[in-house]
Motif scaffolding. Sequence first.
Motif, PDB file in Angstrom:
ATOM      1  N   THR A 165       1.054  -5.218   0.991  1.00  0.00           N
ATOM      2  CA  THR A 165      -0.160  -5.445   1.780  1.00  0.00           C
ATOM      3  C   THR A 165      -0.953  -6.562   1.120  1.00  0.00           C
ATOM      4  OG1 THR A 165      -0.324  -3.180   2.584  1.00  0.00           O
ATOM      5  CG2 THR A 165      -2.353  -4.457   2.548  1.00  0.00           C
ATOM      6  N   GLU A 188       4.182  -7.020   4.524  1.00  0.00           N
ATOM      7  CA  GLU A 188       4.326  -6.190   5.716  1.00  0.00           C
ATOM      8  C   GLU A 188       3.013  -6.099   6.489  1.00  0.00           C
ATOM      9  OE1 GLU A 188       4.919  -1.495   6.160  1.00  0.00           O
ATOM     10  OE2 GLU A 188       6.714  -2.530   5.426  1.00  0.00           O
ATOM     11  N   ARG A 189       1.917  -6.138   5.731  1.00  0.00           N
ATOM     12  CA  ARG A 189       0.594  -6.069   6.344  1.00  0.00           C
ATOM     13  C   ARG A 189      -0.247  -7.199   5.764  1.00  0.00           C
ATOM     14  NH1 ARG A 189      -3.212  -0.627   6.660  1.00  0.00           N
ATOM     15  NH2 ARG A 189      -4.338  -1.232   8.561  1.00  0.00           N
ATOM     16  N   ILE A 191      -4.085  -8.730   6.048  1.00  0.00           N
ATOM     17  CA  ILE A 191      -5.445  -8.516   6.532  1.00  0.00           C
ATOM     18  C   ILE A 191      -6.245  -9.792   6.304  1.00  0.00           C
ATOM     19  CG2 ILE A 191      -7.525  -7.107   6.338  1.00  0.00           C
ATOM     20  CD1 ILE A 191      -5.686  -4.927   5.037  1.00  0.00           C
ATOM     21  N   THR A 209      -1.941  -9.138  10.583  1.00  0.00           N
ATOM     22  CA  THR A 209      -1.805  -7.884  11.338  1.00  0.00           C
ATOM     23  C   THR A 209      -3.152  -7.231  11.603  1.00  0.00           C
ATOM     24  OG1 THR A 209      -1.469  -6.683   9.262  1.00  0.00           O
ATOM     25  CG2 THR A 209       0.512  -7.433  10.427  1.00  0.00           C
ATOM     26  N   ASP A 210      -4.156  -7.560  10.809  1.00  0.00           N
ATOM     27  CA  ASP A 210      -5.492  -6.967  10.945  1.00  0.00           C
ATOM     28  C   ASP A 210      -6.545  -8.047  10.696  1.00  0.00           C
ATOM     29  OD1 ASP A 210      -4.944  -3.747  10.693  1.00  0.00           O
ATOM     30  OD2 ASP A 210      -3.594  -4.894   9.393  1.00  0.00           O
ATOM     31  N   THR A 227      -6.537   0.852   3.650  1.00  0.00           N
ATOM     32  CA  THR A 227      -5.463   1.031   2.658  1.00  0.00           C
ATOM     33  C   THR A 227      -5.559   2.404   1.982  1.00  0.00           C
ATOM     34  OG1 THR A 227      -6.837  -0.102   1.000  1.00  0.00           O
ATOM     35  CG2 THR A 227      -5.239  -1.458   2.200  1.00  0.00           C
TER      36      THR A 227
END
Length: 338
Positions: A165, A188-189, A191, A209-210, A227
């Motif tokens: 992340t 994978e993520r 932000i 992704t965010d 998280t």
Amino acid sequence: MRGAVIHAPGDVRFETLDDPKILQPTDAIIRTAVSCVCGSDLWPYRGLDPVDEAHPMGHEYIGIVEEVGSEVTSVKPGQFVIGSFATSDNTCANCRNGWQSSCLNREFMSTCQAEYVRIPSAQGTLVATDEVPGEEFWPSLLALSDVMGTGWYAADAAEVKPGSTAVVVGDGAVGLCGVIAAKELGAERIIAMSRHEPRQKLALEFGATDIVTERGEEGVARIKDLTDGIGADAVLECVGTAQSMQQALHAARPGGNVGFVGVPHDVAIDGQDLFFSHVGLRGGPAPVRRYLPDLIDRVVSGRINPGKVFDLTLPLEQVAEGYKAMDERRAIKALLKP
């Protein structure tokens, strides 16, 4: 030739300058294909860095080699080249260790918003493409000379790994390129912290992704919410203010890492805070030259398109408008055509 000169905060002019000449046998002269305005150019433009006397501006460039010094054999006239904002001989101990932006013979480029540019240490600084690429690739190749290379270094320094992340603090061109880098390195993520809708959309297009719109303590709290209360594995700090650095450090989980590439202004780090956080911290001027061959391949293969950060294109003679538009946040990054 003609080029940009800053005279005082808010005062950038397009003026006639002396044509660059070969001063050292390691120099090259290039004819600029395109150049641009960088977010870091706004520090003196806004009066946050001193402007003691009028001087040329610009440190991002691609172009065609016009002339080379007697010791330059790696590039020749007629070749299309990309180089870093920091020159490097690529042979000293620091360069061999991959830290070309700490080359023992380093110079920071500062005259690139112009029709022609002298490149010191051209042998180690410039990378030539196999042929002159189509103009559709020029914005992305230009981005490699700083913002994409710097965004990549932010992700590398933060140790973004597959499945991790990542948080990106800053939605300027470097931060947006940091999103690209985090995705390419397997996060994978991702932000992205941004309050500006056009930049949010581009961050999502690049792989975020965010989106988190809060800043400061509220921003950190939002990251913790996303998280499971722990924080991110990797945080890319791409601004350089005291708030952005604190936000980055506190958004990382214990054992996580922060890569900071925003040029620090009034940033102070509390030793006790850092000590007990177990957060790793690495940054500095990006060793762009280390990444250039790989990034060039990713651009010309169509895998990445960082040139999308240029949302304003102007003739070089309108460089002052490029500064104004970026200062007023009407543009993310201004591309300049000679």
